[in-house]
Motif scaffolding. Structure first.
Motif, mmCIF file in Angstrom:
data_model
loop_
_atom_site.group_PDB
_atom_site.id
_atom_site.type_symbol
_atom_site.label_atom_id
_atom_site.label_comp_id
_atom_site.label_asym_id
_atom_site.label_seq_id
_atom_site.Cartn_x
_atom_site.Cartn_y
_atom_site.Cartn_z
ATOM 1 N N MET A 1 0.813 -1.198 0.000
ATOM 2 C CA MET A 1 0.000 0.000 0.000
ATOM 3 C C MET A 1 0.854 1.259 0.000
ATOM 4 O O MET A 1 0.421 2.325 0.386
ATOM 5 N N GLN A 2 2.112 1.119 -0.395
ATOM 6 C CA GLN A 2 3.009 2.257 -0.455
ATOM 7 C C GLN A 2 3.166 2.682 -1.903
ATOM 8 O O GLN A 2 3.651 1.938 -2.736
ATOM 9 N N THR A 3 2.754 3.906 -2.215
ATOM 10 C CA THR A 3 2.833 4.392 -3.583
ATOM 11 C C THR A 3 4.142 5.096 -3.866
ATOM 12 O O THR A 3 4.579 5.168 -4.994
ATOM 13 N N ILE A 13 -6.146 4.177 5.396
ATOM 14 C CA ILE A 13 -7.000 3.021 5.701
ATOM 15 C C ILE A 13 -7.018 2.740 7.199
ATOM 16 O O ILE A 13 -8.077 2.485 7.789
ATOM 17 N N ALA A 14 -5.839 2.798 7.844
ATOM 18 C CA ALA A 14 -5.773 2.588 9.290
ATOM 19 C C ALA A 14 -6.534 3.681 10.030
ATOM 20 O O ALA A 14 -7.203 3.421 11.031
ATOM 21 N N GLY A 15 -6.471 4.913 9.529
ATOM 22 C CA GLY A 15 -7.230 6.016 10.125
ATOM 23 C C GLY A 15 -8.720 5.798 10.004
ATOM 24 O O GLY A 15 -9.490 6.142 10.913
ATOM 25 N N PHE A 275 -6.396 5.419 18.724
ATOM 26 C CA PHE A 275 -4.961 5.285 18.517
ATOM 27 C C PHE A 275 -4.512 3.827 18.487
ATOM 28 O O PHE A 275 -3.673 3.443 17.666
ATOM 29 N N LEU A 276 -5.066 3.004 19.401
ATOM 30 C CA LEU A 276 -4.678 1.591 19.415
ATOM 31 C C LEU A 276 -5.129 0.878 18.147
ATOM 32 O O LEU A 276 -4.376 0.099 17.557
ATOM 33 N N THR A 277 -6.376 1.132 17.733
ATOM 34 C CA THR A 277 -6.877 0.507 16.507
ATOM 35 C C THR A 277 -6.087 0.971 15.295
ATOM 36 O O THR A 277 -5.782 0.175 14.399
ATOM 37 N N PHE A 284 -0.507 -4.293 11.011
ATOM 38 C CA PHE A 284 -1.000 -5.420 10.203
ATOM 39 C C PHE A 284 -0.715 -5.188 8.716
ATOM 40 O O PHE A 284 -0.227 -6.068 8.018
ATOM 41 N N PHE A 285 -1.021 -3.975 8.227
ATOM 42 C CA PHE A 285 -0.814 -3.671 6.823
ATOM 43 C C PHE A 285 0.665 -3.712 6.429
ATOM 44 O O PHE A 285 1.024 -4.184 5.344
ATOM 45 N N ARG A 286 1.517 -3.241 7.328
ATOM 46 C CA ARG A 286 2.938 -3.143 6.983
ATOM 47 C C ARG A 286 3.698 -4.446 7.220
ATOM 48 O O ARG A 286 4.844 -4.576 6.785
#
Length: 288
Positions: A1-3, A13-15, A275-277, A284-286
């Motif tokens: 997910m890194q452009t 997405i995490a936000g 913040f925790l989520t 998870f994504f990274r």
């Protein structure tokens, strides 16, 4: 997910995920806060809670939540995405490396720019949420001003124009530009120097900073809530300054701190959850 090295989509997405979880946790107290700041007849937080429950049942605390759940998730996605990517852009511009940690000045600039940019989406979202929250369950359906979020938006556009959706935006800028600095700087500095074993303690500190930022922003938040709840048909305030002066003359200086206790209490579960989520989703994504 890194452009690119300086721009990442996973922050957005995490936000979004963090925003959704914080809305579910924080909306009941947000309803109490709005009623205290913009409504009448409530002597304190407990009286407001009991009044809502007795007149509207437990569902009264979740009034207007569908719109924030759909929109604040996008708003939070934008906030976290802009903040994280602005840090990388500043580092790349100043030091030639987007991965270099930001200085305190860089973090201040990034967080304040985030607060300023957030008003573009946040002001209409807040206005619709507040207008819906201010409608009590005891009103007959025929006497209600708004039937739902979409009807509220269309009504505001028809009666007040596009500028009507941004009523109270100036007060929101006064709240969010310094507020996000108090929100994000402790989070970034403390989180970056701690290991996974100390994340629980860090979260307590971050949650405290979230509560502090809400408490210090309460006066501007009161003005914003009153401006946004001030519908066209029963308009009381001509602008921010008139709202401040009218509120002070009629209710005294203490009115600007109405809802402070709710903001402090609400800041703990909302900040912890968000913040925790956000961090867990980002890890998870990274790692995948």
């Amino acid at each position: 997910m890194q452009t690119s090295q300086s721009f990442r989509l996973d922050d957005f997405i995490a936000g979004w995920i963090g925003g959704a979880s914080s809305v579910v946790v924080g909306h009941p107290l947000d309803t109490v806060k709005t009623r205290l700041q913009a409504g009448k007849g409530y002597s304190n937080m407990l009286h407001c809670v009991l009044s809502i429950y007795r007149k509207e049942t437990a569902m009264g605390f979740f009034k207007g939540m569908s719109f924030p759940l759909a929109s604040i998730t996008v708003y939070n996605s934008m906030v976290f995405g802009i903040f994280s990517n602005t840090q990388r852009l500043i580092s790349k511009y100043r030091y030639g490396d987007g991965r270099r940690p930001c200085s305190l000045l860089d973090l201040t600039v990034a967080s304040m720019l985030t607060g300023l940019a957030s008003v573009g989406l946040g002001a209409p979202v807040d206005l619709v949420k507040i207008r819906l929250q201010m409608q009590t369950q005891t009103l007959l359906p025929s006497s209600r001003l708004y039937r739902g979020p979409v009807h509220c938006i269309s009504s505001v556009l028809q009666t007040e124009g596009v500028s009507g959706l941004y009523r109270g935006a100036g007060a929101m800028v006064l709240r969010d530009v310094p507020g996000y600095a108090l929100y994000f700087i402790p989070y970034t500095l403390i989180w970056s120097i701690c290991s996974l074993l100390t994340r629980f303690i860090v979260n307590v500190v971050i949650v405290s900073s979230g509560s502090i930022s809400w408490v210090t922003a309460t006066p501007a938040d009161v003005v914003k809530s009153r401006m946004q709840a001030d519908a066209q048909l029963q308009r009381k305030y001509r602008g921010i300054l008139h709202c401040i002066l009218h509120s002070y003359r009629t209710e005294g200086a203490q009115v600007f701190f109405r809802g402070t206790s709710v903001n402090a209490v609400r800041g703990f579960p909302m900040s912890a959850t968000m913040f925790l989520t956000y961090e867990m989703s980002l890890q998870f994504f990274r790692s995948s």
